[in-house]
Design a protein around this motif. Structure first.
Motif, PDB file in Angstrom:
ATOM      1  N   SER A   1      -1.219   8.812  -1.091  1.00 26.22           N
ATOM      2  CA  SER A   1      -1.738   9.092  -2.311  1.00 26.22           C
ATOM      3  C   SER A   1      -0.931  10.356  -3.056  1.00 26.22           C
ATOM      4  O   SER A   1      -1.316  11.053  -4.202  1.00 26.22           O
ATOM      5  CB  SER A   1      -3.132   9.823  -2.113  1.00 26.22           C
ATOM      6  OG  SER A   1      -2.917  10.993  -1.225  1.00 26.22           O
TER       7      SER A   1
ATOM      8  N   ASP B   1      -5.358   3.074  -2.871  1.00 22.85           N
ATOM      9  CA  ASP B   1      -6.858   2.819  -2.987  1.00 22.85           C
ATOM     10  C   ASP B   1      -7.270   2.298  -1.961  1.00 22.85           C
ATOM     11  O   ASP B   1      -8.705   2.283  -1.557  1.00 22.85           O
ATOM     12  CB  ASP B   1      -7.089   1.719  -4.245  1.00 22.85           C
ATOM     13  CG  ASP B   1      -6.820   2.295  -5.533  1.00 22.85           C
ATOM     14  OD1 ASP B   1      -6.588   3.366  -5.451  1.00 22.85           O
ATOM     15  OD2 ASP B   1      -6.642   1.433  -6.458  1.00 22.85           O
ATOM     16  N   GLN B   2      -6.538   1.766  -0.603  1.00 24.82           N
ATOM     17  CA  GLN B   2      -7.341   1.406   0.406  1.00 24.82           C
ATOM     18  C   GLN B   2      -6.538   1.968   1.698  1.00 24.82           C
ATOM     19  O   GLN B   2      -5.957   1.374   2.486  1.00 24.82           O
ATOM     20  CB  GLN B   2      -7.153  -0.285   0.577  1.00 24.82           C
ATOM     21  CG  GLN B   2      -7.659  -0.996  -0.357  1.00 24.82           C
ATOM     22  CD  GLN B   2      -7.669  -2.408  -0.338  1.00 24.82           C
ATOM     23  OE1 GLN B   2      -6.903  -2.954   0.806  1.00 24.82           O
ATOM     24  NE2 GLN B   2      -8.490  -3.059  -0.698  1.00 24.82           N
ATOM     25  N   PRO B   3      -6.794   3.308   1.738  1.00 28.93           N
ATOM     26  CA  PRO B   3      -6.142   4.023   2.966  1.00 28.93           C
ATOM     27  C   PRO B   3      -6.757   3.574   4.339  1.00 28.93           C
ATOM     28  O   PRO B   3      -7.816   3.249   4.453  1.00 28.93           O
ATOM     29  CB  PRO B   3      -6.584   5.501   2.630  1.00 28.93           C
ATOM     30  CG  PRO B   3      -7.768   5.410   1.847  1.00 28.93           C
ATOM     31  CD  PRO B   3      -7.515   4.322   0.753  1.00 28.93           C
ATOM     32  N   VAL B   4      -5.894   3.644   5.210  1.00 27.12           N
ATOM     33  CA  VAL B   4      -6.495   3.588   6.771  1.00 27.12           C
ATOM     34  C   VAL B   4      -6.549   4.867   7.593  1.00 27.12           C
ATOM     35  O   VAL B   4      -6.889   4.893   8.520  1.00 27.12           O
ATOM     36  CB  VAL B   4      -5.686   2.465   7.339  1.00 27.12           C
ATOM     37  CG1 VAL B   4      -5.813   1.020   6.651  1.00 27.12           C
ATOM     38  CG2 VAL B   4      -4.282   2.960   7.468  1.00 27.12           C
TER      39      VAL B   4
ATOM     40  N   HIS C   1       0.894  -1.071  -0.041  1.00 33.59           N
ATOM     41  CA  HIS C   1       0.065  -0.076  -0.069  1.00 33.59           C
ATOM     42  C   HIS C   1       0.811   1.217  -0.064  1.00 33.59           C
ATOM     43  O   HIS C   1       1.920   1.345   0.584  1.00 33.59           O
ATOM     44  CB  HIS C   1      -0.893   0.028   1.248  1.00 33.59           C
ATOM     45  CG  HIS C   1      -1.655  -1.234   1.419  1.00 33.59           C
ATOM     46  ND1 HIS C   1      -3.015  -1.150   0.947  1.00 33.59           N
ATOM     47  CD2 HIS C   1      -1.603  -2.360   2.000  1.00 33.59           C
ATOM     48  CE1 HIS C   1      -3.727  -2.302   1.006  1.00 33.59           C
ATOM     49  NE2 HIS C   1      -3.003  -3.014   1.782  1.00 33.59           N
TER      50      HIS C   1
ATOM     51  N   SER D   1       3.698  -0.317  -5.207  1.00 35.44           N
ATOM     52  CA  SER D   1       3.368  -1.048  -4.269  1.00 35.44           C
ATOM     53  C   SER D   1       3.226  -2.639  -4.416  1.00 35.44           C
ATOM     54  O   SER D   1       3.665  -3.457  -3.956  1.00 35.44           O
ATOM     55  CB  SER D   1       1.995  -0.688  -3.826  1.00 35.44           C
ATOM     56  OG  SER D   1       0.916  -0.890  -4.979  1.00 35.44           O
TER      57      SER D   1
ATOM     58  N   ASN E   1      -0.751   4.983   5.899  1.00 32.60           N
ATOM     59  CA  ASN E   1      -1.080   4.305   4.611  1.00 32.60           C
ATOM     60  C   ASN E   1       0.024   3.767   4.056  1.00 32.60           C
ATOM     61  O   ASN E   1      -0.363   2.737   3.174  1.00 32.60           O
ATOM     62  CB  ASN E   1      -1.876   5.315   3.748  1.00 32.60           C
ATOM     63  CG  ASN E   1      -3.003   5.870   4.390  1.00 32.60           C
ATOM     64  OD1 ASN E   1      -3.690   5.255   5.008  1.00 32.60           O
ATOM     65  ND2 ASN E   1      -3.431   7.077   3.886  1.00 32.60           N
TER      66      ASN E   1
ATOM     67  N   GLU F   1       0.691  -5.337   4.316  1.00 30.30           N
ATOM     68  CA  GLU F   1      -0.218  -6.442   5.004  1.00 30.30           C
ATOM     69  C   GLU F   1       0.258  -7.795   4.609  1.00 30.30           C
ATOM     70  O   GLU F   1       0.162  -8.007   3.240  1.00 30.30           O
ATOM     71  CB  GLU F   1      -1.491  -5.848   4.635  1.00 30.30           C
ATOM     72  CG  GLU F   1      -1.946  -4.717   5.378  1.00 30.30           C
ATOM     73  CD  GLU F   1      -3.093  -4.281   5.106  1.00 30.30           C
ATOM     74  OE1 GLU F   1      -3.492  -3.010   5.449  1.00 30.30           O
ATOM     75  OE2 GLU F   1      -4.169  -4.917   4.388  1.00 30.30           O
TER      76      GLU F   1
ATOM     77  N   MET G   1      -2.018  -2.533  -4.061  1.00 22.79           N
ATOM     78  CA  MET G   1      -3.293  -1.726  -4.085  1.00 22.79           C
ATOM     79  C   MET G   1      -2.959  -0.159  -4.301  1.00 22.79           C
ATOM     80  O   MET G   1      -3.797   0.410  -4.200  1.00 22.79           O
ATOM     81  CB  MET G   1      -3.680  -2.033  -2.687  1.00 22.79           C
ATOM     82  CG  MET G   1      -4.411  -3.493  -2.471  1.00 22.79           C
ATOM     83  SD  MET G   1      -5.536  -3.931  -4.067  1.00 22.79           S
ATOM     84  CE  MET G   1      -6.651  -2.530  -3.641  1.00 22.79           C
TER      85      MET G   1
END
Length: 221
Positions: A152, A192-195, A149, A163, A207, A211, A189
């Protein structure tokens, strides 16, 4: 002569184990089922082992309880053991271990994994990866997905490619440490899948992560 005291002791120990739960999730009902099925299976195994081993029924009961009990508990019992081992080996590394049912996930923050704009493994990342490889060689009943990840910052296409390269770098390293390549997969990813929010430096740092997700291999229950 049948050694009743040994069977009785096995039964008491295993039934008391049925009441215990996963120390990392005190409320999960699946852990109750794991312990219960494992305990009942172990009791059945103790009886079967005692009957099979005529020369030493007490020893046969203990062996039967251990083998059949572990099998009866299923993958949940296996995942409990692996989760505990991963938490121990990841302590102090900055890697977070999470558990949801049969799925175990490791969150590896960007400050220990890769330098900015690089897919080359950072020196601080080797210890966690070596510990992971040791665990994956020992516990080989799950598939391993590595997902990279980014934040942006920069072009979306570039971040997607970066990534993916980072995830593949982890997979390549694990393979080199003896982890079965058929268990490993990688995916990028990008952003596209920020925490967390990409509007702050702290959020962007969260981010930027890798994982690693462990799921039961096909056919394992």
């Amino acid at each position: 002569m049948f050694r009743t005291p040994v069977i009785f002791l096995c039964a008491c120990a295993l039934l008391s184990g049925c009441a215990s739960q996963n120390p990392y999730d005190q409320s999960a009902p699946s852990n109750n089922r794991t312990a219960t099925y494992g305990g009942l299976g172990a009791l059945a195994g103790a009886a079967a082992g005692a009957l099979i081993n005529h020369d030493n029924r007490g020893k046969g009961a203990l062996i039967g309880a251990a083998v059949v009990g572990a099998a009866g508990a299923g993958y949940g019992y296996y995942a409990d053991k692996q989760e505990a081992e991963l938490r121990r080996s990841m302590e102090g590394t900055g890697v977070e271990v999470q558990r949801q049912g049969d799925v175990i996930q490791l969150i590896m923050p960007g400050n220990i994994t890769f330098a900015t704009d690089s897919a080359e493994i950072a020196s601080s990342f080797y210890t966690p990866l070596n510990n992971l490889a040791n665990s994956f060689r020992q516990y080989n009943q799950n598939d391993i997905e590595v997902v990279g990840h980014t934040d942006s910052t920069g072009a979306h296409a570039y971040n997607m490619a970066l990534s993916q390269r980072r995830a593949q770098s982890v997979v390549t390293y694990l393979q080199a440490q003896g982890v079965d390549a058929t268990r490993l997969s990688s995916r990028g990813m990008g952003p596209d899948q920020p925490v967390a929010s990409n509007a702050t430096a702290d959020g962007r740092a969260q981010n930027r992560r890798v994982e690693v997700t462990l799921r039961p291999s096909q056919g394992v229950q």
